[in-house]
Design a protein around this motif. Structure first.
Motif, PDB file in Angstrom:
ATOM      1  N   SER A 227       0.874  -1.302  -0.059  1.00  0.00           N
ATOM      2  CA  SER A 227      -0.059   0.036   0.079  1.00  0.00           C
ATOM      3  C   SER A 227       0.885   1.119   0.003  1.00  0.00           C
ATOM      4  N   THR A 228       2.036   1.190   0.649  1.00  0.00           N
ATOM      5  CA  THR A 228       3.082   2.275   0.715  1.00  0.00           C
ATOM      6  C   THR A 228       3.936   2.205  -0.422  1.00  0.00           C
ATOM      7  N   VAL A 229       4.212   3.385  -1.111  1.00  0.00           N
ATOM      8  CA  VAL A 229       4.998   3.246  -2.276  1.00  0.00           C
ATOM      9  C   VAL A 229       6.456   3.552  -1.780  1.00  0.00           C
ATOM     10  N   THR A 230       7.686   2.855  -2.083  1.00  0.00           N
ATOM     11  CA  THR A 230       8.965   3.140  -1.627  1.00  0.00           C
ATOM     12  C   THR A 230       9.528   4.020  -2.596  1.00  0.00           C
ATOM     13  N   ALA A 231      10.566   4.858  -2.324  1.00  0.00           N
ATOM     14  CA  ALA A 231      11.352   5.492  -3.333  1.00  0.00           C
ATOM     15  C   ALA A 231      11.714   4.688  -4.513  1.00  0.00           C
ATOM     16  N   LYS A 232      12.137   3.594  -4.481  1.00  0.00           N
ATOM     17  CA  LYS A 232      12.590   2.749  -5.493  1.00  0.00           C
ATOM     18  C   LYS A 232      11.519   2.334  -6.269  1.00  0.00           C
ATOM     19  N   GLN A 233      10.515   2.054  -5.921  1.00  0.00           N
ATOM     20  CA  GLN A 233       9.077   1.861  -6.644  1.00  0.00           C
ATOM     21  C   GLN A 233       8.733   3.099  -7.381  1.00  0.00           C
ATOM     22  N   TRP A 234       8.646   4.438  -6.889  1.00  0.00           N
ATOM     23  CA  TRP A 234       8.529   5.616  -7.478  1.00  0.00           C
ATOM     24  C   TRP A 234       9.574   5.662  -8.740  1.00  0.00           C
ATOM     25  N   GLU A 271      20.787   6.438  -9.143  1.00  0.00           N
ATOM     26  CA  GLU A 271      22.291   6.463  -8.782  1.00  0.00           C
ATOM     27  C   GLU A 271      22.202   7.069  -7.294  1.00  0.00           C
ATOM     28  N   ARG A 272      21.485   7.813  -7.032  1.00  0.00           N
ATOM     29  CA  ARG A 272      21.511   8.253  -5.312  1.00  0.00           C
ATOM     30  C   ARG A 272      20.901   7.240  -4.394  1.00  0.00           C
ATOM     31  N   LEU A 273      19.741   6.828  -5.128  1.00  0.00           N
ATOM     32  CA  LEU A 273      19.064   5.656  -4.296  1.00  0.00           C
ATOM     33  C   LEU A 273      19.879   4.529  -4.151  1.00  0.00           C
ATOM     34  N   THR A 274      20.533   3.930  -5.051  1.00  0.00           N
ATOM     35  CA  THR A 274      21.329   3.072  -4.859  1.00  0.00           C
ATOM     36  C   THR A 274      22.603   3.092  -4.056  1.00  0.00           C
ATOM     37  N   SER A 275      23.143   4.298  -4.175  1.00  0.00           N
ATOM     38  CA  SER A 275      24.193   4.698  -3.113  1.00  0.00           C
ATOM     39  C   SER A 275      23.914   4.727  -1.487  1.00  0.00           C
ATOM     40  N   GLY A 276      22.554   4.698  -1.174  1.00  0.00           N
ATOM     41  CA  GLY A 276      22.271   4.815   0.099  1.00  0.00           C
ATOM     42  C   GLY A 276      21.682   5.889   0.327  1.00  0.00           C
ATOM     43  N   GLU A 277      21.492   7.140  -0.494  1.00  0.00           N
ATOM     44  CA  GLU A 277      20.975   8.305  -0.195  1.00  0.00           C
ATOM     45  C   GLU A 277      19.572   8.277   0.260  1.00  0.00           C
ATOM     46  N   SER A 279      15.694   9.357   0.269  1.00  0.00           N
ATOM     47  CA  SER A 279      14.655   9.503  -0.651  1.00  0.00           C
ATOM     48  C   SER A 279      14.691  10.993  -1.185  1.00  0.00           C
ATOM     49  N   CYS A 280      14.303  11.938  -0.113  1.00  0.00           N
ATOM     50  CA  CYS A 280      13.959  13.248  -0.104  1.00  0.00           C
ATOM     51  C   CYS A 280      15.471  13.916  -1.060  1.00  0.00           C
ATOM     52  N   THR A 281      16.332  13.645  -0.357  1.00  0.00           N
ATOM     53  CA  THR A 281      17.543  14.197  -0.947  1.00  0.00           C
ATOM     54  C   THR A 281      17.906  13.733  -2.498  1.00  0.00           C
ATOM     55  N   SER A 282      17.559  12.555  -2.785  1.00  0.00           N
ATOM     56  CA  SER A 282      17.869  12.038  -3.788  1.00  0.00           C
ATOM     57  C   SER A 282      16.719  12.723  -5.029  1.00  0.00           C
ATOM     58  N   PHE A 283      15.636  12.874  -4.425  1.00  0.00           N
ATOM     59  CA  PHE A 283      14.506  13.494  -5.310  1.00  0.00           C
ATOM     60  C   PHE A 283      14.992  15.118  -5.729  1.00  0.00           C
ATOM     61  N   VAL A 284      15.497  15.613  -4.521  1.00  0.00           N
ATOM     62  CA  VAL A 284      16.095  17.127  -4.745  1.00  0.00           C
ATOM     63  C   VAL A 284      16.945  17.004  -6.133  1.00  0.00           C
ATOM     64  N   LEU A 285      18.001  16.347  -5.563  1.00  0.00           N
ATOM     65  CA  LEU A 285      19.398  16.378  -6.644  1.00  0.00           C
ATOM     66  C   LEU A 285      18.994  15.887  -8.091  1.00  0.00           C
ATOM     67  N   SER A 286      18.261  14.989  -8.178  1.00  0.00           N
ATOM     68  CA  SER A 286      17.620  14.525  -9.496  1.00  0.00           C
ATOM     69  C   SER A 286      16.780  15.601 -10.198  1.00  0.00           C
ATOM     70  N   SER A 287      16.020  16.357  -9.385  1.00  0.00           N
ATOM     71  CA  SER A 287      15.535  17.703  -9.870  1.00  0.00           C
ATOM     72  C   SER A 287      16.433  18.695 -10.709  1.00  0.00           C
ATOM     73  N   GLU A 288      17.768  18.609  -9.877  1.00  0.00           N
ATOM     74  CA  GLU A 288      18.432  19.640 -10.381  1.00  0.00           C
ATOM     75  C   GLU A 288      19.310  19.054 -11.901  1.00  0.00           C
ATOM     76  N   ALA A 289      19.254  17.910 -11.995  1.00  0.00           N
ATOM     77  CA  ALA A 289      19.510  17.233 -13.189  1.00  0.00           C
ATOM     78  C   ALA A 289      18.478  17.598 -14.199  1.00  0.00           C
ATOM     79  N   ALA A 290      17.198  17.402 -13.800  1.00  0.00           N
ATOM     80  CA  ALA A 290      16.208  17.819 -14.749  1.00  0.00           C
ATOM     81  C   ALA A 290      16.291  19.032 -15.367  1.00  0.00           C
ATOM     82  N   VAL A 291      16.464  20.099 -14.409  1.00  0.00           N
ATOM     83  CA  VAL A 291      16.636  21.522 -14.974  1.00  0.00           C
ATOM     84  C   VAL A 291      17.778  21.781 -15.659  1.00  0.00           C
TER      85      VAL A 291
END
Length: 354
Positions: A227-234, A271-277, A279-291
């Protein structure tokens, strides 16, 4: 029938004609399929009397894929003009003799996405996941709403100038529907409802691509029993959505599309999630890559869509509006989640840089 798309008010039991217009490279069989889906929807959901159906390539855009759907309110005089003989080579000449009157359908109540035969609705109380989704969706939609004019300006240089308006319609529909229908405690069904809002309100290529995007993400999320979606599943859902858009849109990295924002974001997120970062930090850093990815489209030669016919000199003056929009909603969602649920993020980042 929304007010924004109505030049002449069309109400139940009105007589109408329908045109399914191929844009240049859509096979007749696919146009017929579209007509077959559209006619019963007009009859049953909107209660209209469909007097004529015109299917073919009447107004094209070179060899563009896709089609447009147009509806016109008619009376007997207009029908006589439409049925009159003509020398126009691609206009279907009306057949001789009287046509039987159009049947008045029995209107069925319109419905939204269904689950367990019950209408989905916004829950009275939100779980933590529900709160996160609400914050992210609201921020993403508002970011697009605020970009309407600049997106239109960019698109007027390389396209037809309506990217911002189309995205604005989708974003406002999402905000309106979220207040009533989105089952925010269920991530998969919420994504599916976002797709329903987009499909109903957003026109143009963006509407089609984001509908595909949401449907693919929904299918991936639905495959998870938790029922709860993990960062990896997102991340897996984002990957599935990108793959679907690439498959059906015919684009990939470097094509100067929304994928030039989302593919780099996905790479950093995984990459960030695999390295153990976290979920929130990984999300924000990935958004920088999007920009960054969206900004880089200014240096790309378009290989898909209408901008592929625009010269490199003109393309170099503006970034791709679709990519910039994708980066904007992704970045806004990430920052909103960080500010709401991870307030210590900034201080931890600053410490790591010092």
């Amino acid at each position: 029938m929304g007010d924004e798309s109505n030049y002449v008010p069309i109400t139940r039991v009105n007589r109408v004609v329908l045109m399914i217009n191929g844009l240049g490279a859509t096979p007749v069989m696919e146009l017929m399929i579209a007509a077959g889906k559209t006619v019963p929807k007009l009859q049953l959901e909107f209660g209209l009397l469909v007097e004529r159906v015109y299917t073919g390539s009447f107004m094209t855009s070179l060899d563009m894929k896709g089609f447009s759907i147009s509806i016109m309110k008619v009376d007997q005089t207009l029908l006589q003009h439409l049925d009159a003989s003509t020398k126009a080579p691609h206009w279907p000449v009306g057949s001789a003799g009287n046509r039987p009157p159009a049947k008045t359908p029995v209107p069925l109540p319109s419905s939204r996405s269904m689950k367990s035969d019950e209408l989905l609705s916004r829950p009275l109380q939100l779980t933590e996941q529900g709160h996160i989704l609400e914050v992210a969706i609201e921020a993403a939609a508002n970011a697009i709403i605020n970009m309407r004019d600049i997106l239109n300006d960019w698109d007027s240089t390389i396209g037809d100038g309506d990217c911002g308006s189309a995205m604005y319609k989708g974003a406002t529909a999402i905000l309106d529907d979220m207040k009533k229908y989105y089952p925010l405690n269920n991530a998969a069904e919420t994504v599916n409802e976002i797709g329903s809002s987009v499909r109903r309100a957003m026109g143009g290529t963006s509407g089609v691509l984001y509908t595909i995007f949401c449907k693919a993400a929904y299918a991936q999320l639905k495959a998870n029993s938790d029922s709860t979606v993990t960062a990896k599943q997102w991340a897996e859902a984002l990957e599935a959505a990108i793959a679907a858009v690439s498959k059906y849109g015919g684009a990939s990295t470097g094509y100067r599309t929304l994928l030039d924002a989302l593919i780099p974001a996905l790479a950093v997120l995984k990459e960030r999630l695999t390295s153990g970062e976290d979920s929130c930090t990984s999300f924000v850093l990935s958004s920088e890559a999007a920009v960054a990815g969206a900004g880089s489209t200014k240096d790309m030669q378009a290989q898909a869509g209408r901008s592929s016919y625009v010269s490199a000199a003109i393309l170099a003056t503006v970034p791709d509006p679709g990519a910039m929009a994708a980066a904007a909603w992704y970045r806004a969602a990430a920052l909103a989640v960080k500010d709401k649920f991870h307030p210590s993020f900034n201080s931890s980042i600053n410490k790591s840089k010092s």
